[in-house]
Scaffold this motif. Structure first.
Motif, PDB file in Angstrom:
ATOM      1  N   SER A   8      11.448   0.709 -11.443  1.00 59.52           N
ATOM      2  CA  SER A   8      10.779   0.735 -10.133  1.00 59.52           C
ATOM      3  C   SER A   8       9.903  -0.505  -9.941  1.00 59.52           C
ATOM      4  O   SER A   8       9.760  -0.992  -8.818  1.00 59.52           O
ATOM      5  CB  SER A   8       9.971   2.028  -9.953  1.00 59.52           C
ATOM      6  N   ALA A   9       9.351  -1.038 -11.026  1.00 59.30           N
ATOM      7  CA  ALA A   9       8.597  -2.297 -10.923  1.00 59.30           C
ATOM      8  C   ALA A   9       9.531  -3.441 -10.550  1.00 59.30           C
ATOM      9  O   ALA A   9       9.211  -4.249  -9.669  1.00 59.30           O
ATOM     10  CB  ALA A   9       7.882  -2.585 -12.237  1.00 59.30           C
ATOM     11  N   LEU A  10      10.682  -3.496 -11.207  1.00 59.98           N
ATOM     12  CA  LEU A  10      11.674  -4.522 -10.866  1.00 59.98           C
ATOM     13  C   LEU A  10      12.129  -4.398  -9.423  1.00 59.98           C
ATOM     14  O   LEU A  10      12.274  -5.405  -8.717  1.00 59.98           O
ATOM     15  CB  LEU A  10      12.882  -4.410 -11.795  1.00 59.98           C
TER      16      LEU A  10
ATOM     17  N   PHE B 163       0.844  -1.192   0.000  1.00 56.33           N
ATOM     18  CA  PHE B 163       0.000   0.000   0.000  1.00 56.33           C
ATOM     19  C   PHE B 163       0.881   1.244   0.000  1.00 56.33           C
ATOM     20  O   PHE B 163       1.837   1.331   0.769  1.00 56.33           O
ATOM     21  CB  PHE B 163      -0.918   0.040   1.223  1.00 56.33           C
ATOM     22  N   SER B 164       0.548   2.168  -0.876  1.00 57.90           N
ATOM     23  CA  SER B 164       1.242   3.444  -0.904  1.00 57.90           C
ATOM     24  C   SER B 164       0.272   4.518  -1.382  1.00 57.90           C
ATOM     25  O   SER B 164      -0.515   4.275  -2.303  1.00 57.90           O
ATOM     26  CB  SER B 164       2.443   3.385  -1.840  1.00 57.90           C
ATOM     27  N   GLU B 165       0.339   5.676  -0.763  1.00 59.07           N
ATOM     28  CA  GLU B 165      -0.504   6.794  -1.191  1.00 59.07           C
ATOM     29  C   GLU B 165       0.097   7.512  -2.391  1.00 59.07           C
ATOM     30  O   GLU B 165      -0.600   8.247  -3.084  1.00 59.07           O
ATOM     31  CB  GLU B 165      -0.714   7.766  -0.032  1.00 59.07           C
ATOM     32  N   LYS B 166       1.389   7.292  -2.640  1.00 61.08           N
ATOM     33  CA  LYS B 166       2.074   7.913  -3.768  1.00 61.08           C
ATOM     34  C   LYS B 166       2.534   6.819  -4.732  1.00 61.08           C
ATOM     35  O   LYS B 166       2.746   5.682  -4.306  1.00 61.08           O
ATOM     36  CB  LYS B 166       3.287   8.707  -3.283  1.00 61.08           C
TER      37      LYS B 166
ATOM     38  N   GLY C  14      -8.583  -0.947  -6.981  1.00 60.90           N
ATOM     39  CA  GLY C  14      -8.929   0.463  -6.892  1.00 60.90           C
ATOM     40  C   GLY C  14     -10.090   0.790  -7.805  1.00 60.90           C
ATOM     41  O   GLY C  14     -10.682  -0.081  -8.442  1.00 60.90           O
ATOM     42  N   ASP C  15     -10.390   2.055  -7.891  1.00 56.25           N
ATOM     43  CA  ASP C  15     -11.488   2.539  -8.714  1.00 56.25           C
ATOM     44  C   ASP C  15     -10.943   2.909 -10.093  1.00 56.25           C
ATOM     45  O   ASP C  15     -10.182   3.862 -10.227  1.00 56.25           O
ATOM     46  CB  ASP C  15     -12.140   3.752  -8.047  1.00 56.25           C
TER      47      ASP C  15
ATOM     48  N   LYS D 236      -4.096   0.811  -6.537  1.00 60.79           N
ATOM     49  CA  LYS D 236      -3.982   1.538  -7.801  1.00 60.79           C
ATOM     50  C   LYS D 236      -3.172   2.813  -7.655  1.00 60.79           C
ATOM     51  O   LYS D 236      -2.432   3.201  -8.565  1.00 60.79           O
ATOM     52  CB  LYS D 236      -5.371   1.857  -8.343  1.00 60.79           C
ATOM     53  N   GLU D 237      -3.272   3.485  -6.531  1.00 58.95           N
ATOM     54  CA  GLU D 237      -2.557   4.741  -6.315  1.00 58.95           C
ATOM     55  C   GLU D 237      -1.043   4.555  -6.300  1.00 58.95           C
ATOM     56  O   GLU D 237      -0.300   5.505  -6.494  1.00 58.95           O
ATOM     57  CB  GLU D 237      -3.019   5.405  -5.012  1.00 58.95           C
ATOM     58  N   ALA D 238      -0.601   3.333  -6.080  1.00 62.91           N
ATOM     59  CA  ALA D 238       0.834   3.049  -6.085  1.00 62.91           C
ATOM     60  C   ALA D 238       1.386   2.924  -7.500  1.00 62.91           C
ATOM     61  O   ALA D 238       2.595   2.830  -7.695  1.00 62.91           O
ATOM     62  CB  ALA D 238       1.127   1.780  -5.288  1.00 62.91           C
ATOM     63  N   MET D 239       0.492   2.931  -8.474  1.00 65.75           N
ATOM     64  CA  MET D 239       0.897   2.853  -9.874  1.00 65.75           C
ATOM     65  C   MET D 239       0.917   4.264 -10.445  1.00 65.75           C
ATOM     66  O   MET D 239      -0.021   5.033 -10.244  1.00 65.75           O
ATOM     67  CB  MET D 239      -0.091   2.006 -10.680  1.00 65.75           C
ATOM     68  N   GLY D 240       1.954   4.615 -11.178  1.00 63.13           N
ATOM     69  CA  GLY D 240       2.021   5.924 -11.818  1.00 63.13           C
ATOM     70  C   GLY D 240       0.918   6.076 -12.859  1.00 63.13           C
ATOM     71  O   GLY D 240       0.467   5.093 -13.457  1.00 63.13           O
ATOM     72  N   ASP D 241       0.476   7.303 -13.092  1.00 62.89           N
ATOM     73  CA  ASP D 241      -0.614   7.557 -14.042  1.00 62.89           C
ATOM     74  C   ASP D 241      -0.295   7.065 -15.448  1.00 62.89           C
ATOM     75  O   ASP D 241      -1.189   6.621 -16.166  1.00 62.89           O
ATOM     76  CB  ASP D 241      -0.947   9.054 -14.086  1.00 62.89           C
ATOM     77  N   GLU D 242       0.966   7.131 -15.861  1.00 60.84           N
ATOM     78  CA  GLU D 242       1.330   6.702 -17.210  1.00 60.84           C
ATOM     79  C   GLU D 242       1.077   5.215 -17.441  1.00 60.84           C
ATOM     80  O   GLU D 242       0.907   4.781 -18.576  1.00 60.84           O
ATOM     81  CB  GLU D 242       2.789   7.035 -17.517  1.00 60.84           C
TER      82      GLU D 242
END
Length: 121
Positions: free
Chosen positions: A28-30, A17-20, A82-83, A49-55
């Motif tokens: 970073s995935a590796l 879990f991460s808020e950012k 997530g939503d 979902k929030e732990a994933m970058g928007d891109e």
């Protein structure tokens, strides 16, 4: 970032879990895959979902495919929760649908659903 290990049936699952955003590129995935594997010896990861970058959610960048291929290469199953309703891209909706039909990568609405997907498969 917080990592909890839970037992679901006979399966241990790392819940991240991460808020950012934690996963913003392939490296970073590796880093996450290897950190979780090394620290916990777990091969199933639930991540919000929030732990994933928007891109990640812009399929034309190719980032989602590259990142998810790393999970598959390292034999780590992942469920993101997530939503997703704010994303209106038909290709993304199709990507999520097809991923959910497989055995390694899942997109769910809740953490509980994500955990259920990983303990089932």
């Amino acid at each position: 970032m917080k990592i909890d290990i839970i037992q679901a049936g006979d399966t241990n699952i790392a819940v991240v879990f991460s808020e950012k955003p934690v996963i913003v590129d392939v490296q970073s995935a590796l880093d996450l895959i290897l950190s979780v594997s090394y620290q916990t010896d777990v091969r199933r990861i639930v991540i919000n979902k929030e732990a994933m970058g928007d891109e990640f959610f812009i399929l034309s960048t190719g980032l989602a495919g590259e990142i998810l291929q790393k999970f598959i290469n390292y034999q780590v199953k992942v469920a993101m929760y997530g939503d997703y309703s704010r994303y209106t891209s038909k290709p993304l909706k199709d990507f999520i649908y097809e991923s959910n039909r497989g055995k390694n990568i899942f997109f769910t609405g809740t953490k509980e659903e994500a955990i259920d997907k990983l303990k089932e498969k």
